[in-house]
Design a protein around this motif. Sequence first.
Motif, PDB file in Angstrom:
ATOM      1  N   THR A  42       0.844  -1.196   0.000  1.00  8.70           N
ATOM      2  CA  THR A  42       0.000   0.000   0.000  1.00  8.70           C
ATOM      3  C   THR A  42       0.881   1.248   0.000  1.00  8.70           C
ATOM      4  OG1 THR A  42      -0.128   0.036   2.423  1.00  8.70           O
ATOM      5  CG2 THR A  42      -1.780  -1.262   1.228  1.00  8.70           C
ATOM      6  N   SER A  43       0.241   2.386  -0.110  1.00  6.32           N
ATOM      7  CA  SER A  43       0.989   3.643  -0.149  1.00  6.32           C
ATOM      8  C   SER A  43       1.687   3.931   1.169  1.00  6.32           C
ATOM      9  CB  SER A  43       0.045   4.806  -0.504  1.00  6.32           C
ATOM     10  OG  SER A  43      -1.014   4.915   0.461  1.00  6.32           O
ATOM     11  N   ASP A  44       1.192   3.408   2.290  1.00 12.03           N
ATOM     12  CA  ASP A  44       1.837   3.637   3.584  1.00 12.03           C
ATOM     13  C   ASP A  44       2.804   2.519   3.971  1.00 12.03           C
ATOM     14  OD1 ASP A  44       0.024   1.655   4.004  1.00 12.03           O
ATOM     15  OD2 ASP A  44      -1.080   2.653   5.625  1.00 12.03           O
ATOM     16  N   GLY A  45       3.147   1.575   3.027  1.00 11.45           N
ATOM     17  CA  GLY A  45       4.179   0.568   3.256  1.00 11.45           C
ATOM     18  C   GLY A  45       3.698  -0.742   3.807  1.00 11.45           C
ATOM     19  N   ARG A  46       2.410  -0.927   3.953  1.00 12.87           N
ATOM     20  CA  ARG A  46       1.907  -2.217   4.412  1.00 12.87           C
ATOM     21  C   ARG A  46       1.827  -3.203   3.237  1.00 12.87           C
ATOM     22  NH1 ARG A  46      -3.590  -0.704   7.334  1.00 12.87           N
ATOM     23  NH2 ARG A  46      -3.673   0.705   5.527  1.00 12.87           N
ATOM     24  N   HIS A  47       1.757  -4.500   3.557  1.00 12.52           N
ATOM     25  CA  HIS A  47       1.611  -5.555   2.550  1.00 12.52           C
ATOM     26  C   HIS A  47       0.225  -6.182   2.659  1.00 12.52           C
ATOM     27  CE1 HIS A  47       6.029  -5.340   2.430  1.00 12.52           C
ATOM     28  NE2 HIS A  47       5.961  -5.999   1.277  1.00 12.52           N
ATOM     29  N   LEU A  48      -0.283  -6.611   1.510  1.00 14.67           N
ATOM     30  CA  LEU A  48      -1.526  -7.379   1.506  1.00 14.67           C
ATOM     31  C   LEU A  48      -1.190  -8.840   1.775  1.00 14.67           C
ATOM     32  CD1 LEU A  48      -3.440  -5.893  -1.576  1.00 14.67           C
ATOM     33  CD2 LEU A  48      -3.335  -5.063   0.797  1.00 14.67           C
ATOM     34  N   ARG A  49      -1.876  -9.409   2.777  1.00 16.26           N
ATOM     35  CA  ARG A  49      -1.643 -10.806   3.153  1.00 16.26           C
ATOM     36  C   ARG A  49      -2.984 -11.421   3.509  1.00 16.26           C
ATOM     37  NH1 ARG A  49       0.639 -11.569   9.206  1.00 16.26           N
ATOM     38  NH2 ARG A  49       0.012 -13.686   8.660  1.00 16.26           N
ATOM     39  N   HIS A  50      -3.019 -12.760   3.522  1.00 17.30           N
ATOM     40  CA  HIS A  50      -4.239 -13.413   3.992  1.00 17.30           C
ATOM     41  C   HIS A  50      -4.045 -13.815   5.451  1.00 17.30           C
ATOM     42  CE1 HIS A  50      -2.681 -17.604   3.970  1.00 17.30           C
ATOM     43  NE2 HIS A  50      -2.011 -17.245   2.874  1.00 17.30           N
ATOM     44  N   ARG A  51      -5.082 -13.558   6.242  1.00 16.42           N
ATOM     45  CA  ARG A  51      -5.079 -13.946   7.652  1.00 16.42           C
ATOM     46  C   ARG A  51      -6.470 -14.479   7.963  1.00 16.42           C
ATOM     47  NH1 ARG A  51      -3.266  -9.345  11.457  1.00 16.42           N
ATOM     48  NH2 ARG A  51      -5.294  -8.495  10.779  1.00 16.42           N
ATOM     49  N   GLY A  52      -6.529 -15.742   8.347  1.00 14.26           N
ATOM     50  CA  GLY A  52      -7.817 -16.411   8.495  1.00 14.26           C
ATOM     51  C   GLY A  52      -8.510 -16.512   7.140  1.00 14.26           C
ATOM     52  N   PHE A  53      -7.702 -16.613   6.076  1.00 13.49           N
ATOM     53  CA  PHE A  53      -8.160 -16.711   4.678  1.00 13.49           C
ATOM     54  C   PHE A  53      -8.893 -15.436   4.218  1.00 13.49           C
ATOM     55  CE2 PHE A  53      -8.302 -21.258   6.120  1.00 13.49           C
ATOM     56  CZ  PHE A  53      -7.147 -21.661   5.437  1.00 13.49           C
ATOM     57  N   VAL A  54      -8.701 -14.344   4.916  1.00 14.50           N
ATOM     58  CA  VAL A  54      -9.251 -13.051   4.491  1.00 14.50           C
ATOM     59  C   VAL A  54      -8.077 -12.141   4.145  1.00 14.50           C
ATOM     60  CG1 VAL A  54     -10.605 -11.033   5.192  1.00 14.50           C
ATOM     61  CG2 VAL A  54     -11.319 -13.312   5.914  1.00 14.50           C
ATOM     62  N   LEU A  55      -8.202 -11.389   3.020  1.00 14.04           N
ATOM     63  CA  LEU A  55      -7.122 -10.524   2.566  1.00 14.04           C
ATOM     64  C   LEU A  55      -7.157  -9.213   3.344  1.00 14.04           C
ATOM     65  CD1 LEU A  55      -4.823 -10.435   0.471  1.00 14.04           C
ATOM     66  CD2 LEU A  55      -6.398  -9.232  -1.057  1.00 14.04           C
ATOM     67  N   VAL A  56      -6.033  -8.891   4.016  1.00  9.79           N
ATOM     68  CA  VAL A  56      -5.941  -7.682   4.841  1.00  9.79           C
ATOM     69  C   VAL A  56      -4.634  -6.962   4.512  1.00  9.79           C
ATOM     70  CG1 VAL A  56      -7.316  -8.701   6.704  1.00  9.79           C
ATOM     71  CG2 VAL A  56      -4.825  -8.901   6.755  1.00  9.79           C
ATOM     72  N   ALA A  57      -4.492  -5.733   4.965  1.00  5.79           N
ATOM     73  CA  ALA A  57      -3.256  -4.955   4.879  1.00  5.79           C
ATOM     74  C   ALA A  57      -2.581  -5.000   6.238  1.00  5.79           C
ATOM     75  CB  ALA A  57      -3.563  -3.515   4.468  1.00  5.79           C
ATOM     76  N   ASP A  58      -1.272  -5.412   6.241  1.00  3.85           N
ATOM     77  CA  ASP A  58      -0.594  -5.615   7.528  1.00  3.85           C
ATOM     78  C   ASP A  58       0.881  -5.257   7.373  1.00  3.85           C
ATOM     79  OD1 ASP A  58      -0.237  -6.273  10.148  1.00  3.85           O
ATOM     80  OD2 ASP A  58      -0.681  -8.420   9.922  1.00  3.85           O
ATOM     81  N   ARG A  59       1.507  -4.935   8.539  1.00  2.85           N
ATOM     82  CA  ARG A  59       2.920  -4.607   8.558  1.00  2.85           C
ATOM     83  C   ARG A  59       3.754  -5.890   8.553  1.00  2.85           C
ATOM     84  NH1 ARG A  59       3.793   0.721   7.306  1.00  2.85           N
ATOM     85  NH2 ARG A  59       2.144   1.989   8.292  1.00  2.85           N
ATOM     86  N   ASP A  60       4.870  -5.818   7.839  1.00  2.00           N
ATOM     87  CA  ASP A  60       5.763  -6.979   7.727  1.00  2.00           C
ATOM     88  C   ASP A  60       6.464  -7.183   9.061  1.00  2.00           C
ATOM     89  OD1 ASP A  60       7.473  -8.990   7.015  1.00  2.00           O
ATOM     90  OD2 ASP A  60       8.550  -7.862   5.464  1.00  2.00           O
ATOM     91  N   ASP A  61       6.271  -8.340   9.665  1.00  3.61           N
ATOM     92  CA  ASP A  61       6.920  -8.662  10.940  1.00  3.61           C
ATOM     93  C   ASP A  61       8.214  -9.455  10.745  1.00  3.61           C
ATOM     94  OD1 ASP A  61       5.968 -11.119  10.136  1.00  3.61           O
ATOM     95  OD2 ASP A  61       4.596 -11.403  11.837  1.00  3.61           O
ATOM     96  N   GLY A  62       8.615  -9.711   9.474  1.00  3.40           N
ATOM     97  CA  GLY A  62       9.866 -10.403   9.192  1.00  3.40           C
ATOM     98  C   GLY A  62       9.809 -11.906   9.324  1.00  3.40           C
ATOM     99  N   SER A  63       8.654 -12.439   9.638  1.00  4.21           N
ATOM    100  CA  SER A  63       8.548 -13.889   9.820  1.00  4.21           C
ATOM    101  C   SER A  63       8.370 -14.584   8.470  1.00  4.21           C
ATOM    102  CB  SER A  63       7.371 -14.225  10.744  1.00  4.21           C
ATOM    103  OG  SER A  63       6.143 -13.866  10.120  1.00  4.21           O
ATOM    104  N   SER A  64       8.708 -15.888   8.458  1.00  7.31           N
ATOM    105  CA  SER A  64       8.523 -16.684   7.252  1.00  7.31           C
ATOM    106  C   SER A  64       7.044 -16.837   6.933  1.00  7.31           C
ATOM    107  CB  SER A  64       9.176 -18.064   7.437  1.00  7.31           C
ATOM    108  OG  SER A  64       8.899 -18.912   6.360  1.00  7.31           O
ATOM    109  N   LEU A  65       6.218 -16.926   7.963  1.00  9.71           N
ATOM    110  CA  LEU A  65       4.782 -17.071   7.734  1.00  9.71           C
ATOM    111  C   LEU A  65       4.225 -15.826   7.043  1.00  9.71           C
ATOM    112  CD1 LEU A  65       2.116 -18.583   8.106  1.00  9.71           C
ATOM    113  CD2 LEU A  65       1.929 -17.533  10.382  1.00  9.71           C
ATOM    114  N   PHE A  66       4.664 -14.653   7.488  1.00  7.29           N
ATOM    115  CA  PHE A  66       4.180 -13.432   6.853  1.00  7.29           C
ATOM    116  C   PHE A  66       4.570 -13.391   5.374  1.00  7.29           C
ATOM    117  CE2 PHE A  66       4.338  -9.092   5.452  1.00  7.29           C
ATOM    118  CZ  PHE A  66       3.241  -8.493   6.034  1.00  7.29           C
ATOM    119  N   ARG A  67       5.819 -13.748   5.075  1.00  7.44           N
ATOM    120  CA  ARG A  67       6.280 -13.710   3.677  1.00  7.44           C
ATOM    121  C   ARG A  67       5.439 -14.652   2.812  1.00  7.44           C
ATOM    122  NH1 ARG A  67      11.353 -13.615   6.304  1.00  7.44           N
ATOM    123  NH2 ARG A  67      11.674 -15.845   5.870  1.00  7.44           N
TER     124      ARG A  67
END
Length: 277
Positions: free
Chosen positions: A193-218
């Motif tokens: 996103t424009s503020d540096g967040r990444h789109l990821r799925h969490r609970g199979f829902v697509l959300v915008a979240d900050r990268d925590d550096g974990s393998s799961l997040f990637r």
Amino acid sequence: MSDEKSRPPQDRPWESGWAPDTTRAPGTRRLWLAGALALATIAACVTAVTVMENASEEPAHRAAEPAALGSSAPGGLISFATPSGSGTGTPGTGRAHPSPTPASSAPTGPGPEPSPTSPEPPPKASSAPAKRPKPPSSPGISVRAVNFPDRYWRVRDGSVRLDRIGSDPGQREDATFRRVPGLSDSSCYSFTTSDGRHLRHRGFVLVADRDDGSSLFRQDATFCPRVRPRSGTLSLESVNYPGRFLRHRDFQLRLDPYEHSHQYHSDASFRIMSGLG
């Protein structure tokens, strides 16, 4: 008539007047010829033995030297002459024609054979499958639904939904993303996103979240495109959940298992457009 009466007497000439010559023995001339031939043979043998003895007494080092080709010698033959006794004379002096010398000396031994230039081996074919090219980083894109062409992905309240986008700059900015190489697989996609967040799925829902550096997040933030060349549309498959694709349901973006239905194909198909913001 008896033999004694017909034979003439031995002490008187024959009736024809011829009497045998008793002054020499028969075969005397042949004996003289045989004796002369024997004497000639003996003389020839003595002469040959004398010549051979004289030849054997010469030094062994006085070997014959090749002489120049004469005009009287038959073609292809070479005559030999004995060198002078002093052995100090210059070779070739006193000859009618000097021996021919080659224009250039022949090599004393076989030279090194040139090594043939071996052709370069062809490149080995890689057994690993070719990777998909890295997706280019775009300055700004927007994602539009195929079955709802007036609706775009938009981040609202932390989740991603399909919304109609008007002229409001805030809405247009929320519907604009950057497509970058996938965090866990560079041949796939990740979206920021424009503020540096990444789109990821969490609970199979697509959300915008900050990268925590974990393998799961990637892995949660990486999606592989499945492009349909005819229509120019694509579907996005999860890296860590193969067989699940992003689709909209009630205008909410989520990760659902693949279904072989027209509705699923329509809900899971999108177009990449130029950024709205």
